[in-house]
Scaffold this motif. Structure first.
Motif, mmCIF file in Angstrom:
data_model
loop_
_atom_site.group_PDB
_atom_site.id
_atom_site.type_symbol
_atom_site.label_atom_id
_atom_site.label_comp_id
_atom_site.label_asym_id
_atom_site.label_seq_id
_atom_site.Cartn_x
_atom_site.Cartn_y
_atom_site.Cartn_z
ATOM 1 N N TYR A 32 -31.466 1.020 -38.070
ATOM 2 C CA TYR A 32 -31.841 2.154 -38.900
ATOM 3 C C TYR A 32 -33.208 1.845 -39.506
ATOM 4 N N LEU A 35 -38.882 5.184 -43.199
ATOM 5 C CA LEU A 35 -40.335 5.344 -43.116
ATOM 6 C C LEU A 35 -40.779 6.445 -44.076
ATOM 7 N N GLU A 37 -42.737 8.906 -43.496
ATOM 8 C CA GLU A 37 -42.879 10.190 -42.807
ATOM 9 C C GLU A 37 -42.340 10.067 -41.385
ATOM 10 N N LYS A 38 -42.092 11.194 -40.761
ATOM 11 C CA LYS A 38 -41.562 11.206 -39.401
ATOM 12 C C LYS A 38 -42.579 10.593 -38.445
ATOM 13 N N CYS A 39 -42.137 9.607 -37.671
ATOM 14 C CA CYS A 39 -43.030 8.908 -36.743
ATOM 15 C C CYS A 39 -42.359 8.720 -35.388
ATOM 16 N N GLU A 40 -43.190 8.615 -34.361
ATOM 17 C CA GLU A 40 -42.692 8.282 -33.030
ATOM 18 C C GLU A 40 -42.512 6.776 -32.964
ATOM 19 N N ASN A 43 -37.058 4.079 -29.123
ATOM 20 C CA ASN A 43 -35.811 4.830 -28.931
ATOM 21 C C ASN A 43 -34.576 3.966 -29.170
ATOM 22 N N LYS A 47 -31.171 5.801 -36.216
ATOM 23 C CA LYS A 47 -31.513 6.870 -37.154
ATOM 24 C C LYS A 47 -32.773 6.516 -37.924
ATOM 25 N N GLN A 48 -33.670 7.492 -38.037
ATOM 26 C CA GLN A 48 -34.878 7.338 -38.855
ATOM 27 C C GLN A 48 -34.708 8.175 -40.115
ATOM 28 N N ILE A 49 -34.918 7.543 -41.267
ATOM 29 C CA ILE A 49 -34.783 8.210 -42.558
ATOM 30 C C ILE A 49 -36.153 8.217 -43.220
ATOM 31 N N ASN A 50 -36.587 9.362 -43.683
ATOM 32 C CA ASN A 50 -37.932 9.467 -44.256
ATOM 33 C C ASN A 50 -37.875 9.558 -45.782
ATOM 34 N N LYS A 52 -40.647 8.736 -48.864
ATOM 35 C CA LYS A 52 -42.030 8.360 -49.149
ATOM 36 C C LYS A 52 -42.158 7.709 -50.517
#
Length: 358
Positions: A32, A35, A37-40, A43, A47-50, A52
């Motif tokens: 997990y 970050l 902000e949403k980033c590439e 894979n 899960k990516q959680i934004n 700031k």
């Protein structure tokens, strides 16, 4: 293993650093990522959680750390890694939970010194299973502060820029090789105050030997107007690329140079990304004798050092190196070059995680 990686910045090498850690994780590990902000990213992340971190005051910090703690409670990870500890100094790590059910890692990229800073890093490290630093000198410094849970993982080169002919690199940058007399000096990276560009520009005012200077990197503390004013007396010897550099242009700048100059001030003590990139393409390095950089340059025979924040001494060292023939790479330099391999970096972090979570 369930891993939560927390990164508060996405500029420069931050995402490359994060992805390198993620790529080593084996199938079956749940990764997990928090970050700003949403980033590439890889894979392999479940899960990516934004979230700031606004850097406007303690209220914003405590809002951010509360949200991070909420995510930790929800995910229940086996390991939590705060990848950029530098943002946690100001508030002494207050609000960060001391882990009970999971292991934790804190990475310190740059060490600030002073009574309050020393107290802060001691308080921070007390909450973590491991404090990671990127230089042997920083590990020794933290040991002197009675911090025992310190691991040294060498900062790698992420770009893996290939060597190319200097003439071709200069041409790609729009610089005519025939108009250059002497060696090419490169000051690479954002123009932050602590990176000492002003010291270098002052030093070059009285250098008599022929040279050409390239300043390349994002315009930050030192603006174009200041740089042009300081170089007015030798402006025909200067090329400016004050922008966020693409990987391709970054590589051209590296290969165009004979000498990479790191005029960092005493406030900076940590690993240098540009140093690693310069070593990867086998450039001579000039940097301060102070702190980690001085230790690395001198121990591994990467080039020359000067007294930090002393423009006159930097002028002396540059002048002496401009007079010499080509820089010779010895066995110690080659050994350090091997340490820059990003695969070694991935393996070291993977080994640390496995050691902590048995």
């Amino acid at each position: 293993m369930k891993i939560l990686l927390i990164e508060s910045a996405v500029t420069g090498h931050h995402l490359s650093y994060l992805n390198a850690i993620i790529e080593k994780q084996v199938e079956g590990n749940e990764v997990y990522v928090i970050l700003p902000e949403k980033c590439e990213i890889s894979n392999k992340v479940k899960k990516q959680i934004n979230i700031k971190l606004e850097k406007d005051g303690k209220r914003d910090y405590f809002k951010w750390i509360k949200k991070v703690n909420d995510v930790i409670d929800e995910i229940e990870p086996d390991l939590v890694h705060f990848i950029y500890a530098d943002d946690l100094y100001r508030y002494f790590g207050i609000g960060i939970k001391k882990p009970v059910k999971y292991k934790s890692v804190l990475t310190v990229h740059q060490l600030r010194r002073g009574k309050l800073h020393d107290l802060s890093i001691r308080m921070l490290s007390a909450k973590f299973s491991s404090t990671v630093v990127h230089t042997a000198a920083l590990k020794e410094t933290l040991g002197g502060l009675k911090i025992k849970t310190v691991d040294h993982i060498e900062y790698p080169q992420f770009g893996a820029h290939e060597k190319e002919a200097q003439e071709k690199a200069l041409e790609s940058l729009g610089i005519n090789k025939d108009e250059i007399h002497g060696k090419v000096l490169l000051c690479l990276g954002g123009t932050r105050e602590d990176k000492g560009l002003d010291i270098l520009l002052e030093a070059l005012k009285e250098v008599k030997e022929p040279y050409h200077l390239i300043v390349a990197g994002a315009e930050q503390h030192f603006k174009r107007d200041f740089i042009e004013k300081e170089t007015e007396g030798y402006k025909d010897k200067v090329s400016l690329f004050l922008e966020f550099l693409s990987e391709e242009k970054f590589g051209h700048c590296l290969n165009a140079a004979d000498i990479l100059v790191l005029p960092y001030k005493k406030a900076f003590d940590g690993a240098s990304g540009p140093l690693g990139e310069g070593v990867w393409v086998e450039k001579e390095i000039i940097g301060p004798s102070h702190g980690s950089l001085g230790d690395i340059i001198e121990k591994h025979h990467l080039g020359r050092t000067f007294e930090a924040e002393n423009a006159q001494d930097l002028r002396r060292v540059i002048s002496e190196e401009l007079k010499k023939n080509d820089f010779e790479i010895d066995e110690k330099y080659k050994e350090y070059h091997k340490m820059m391999d990003v695969e070694r970096f991935k393996e070291d972090y993977d080994a640390l995680y496995k050691r902590l979570v048995k």
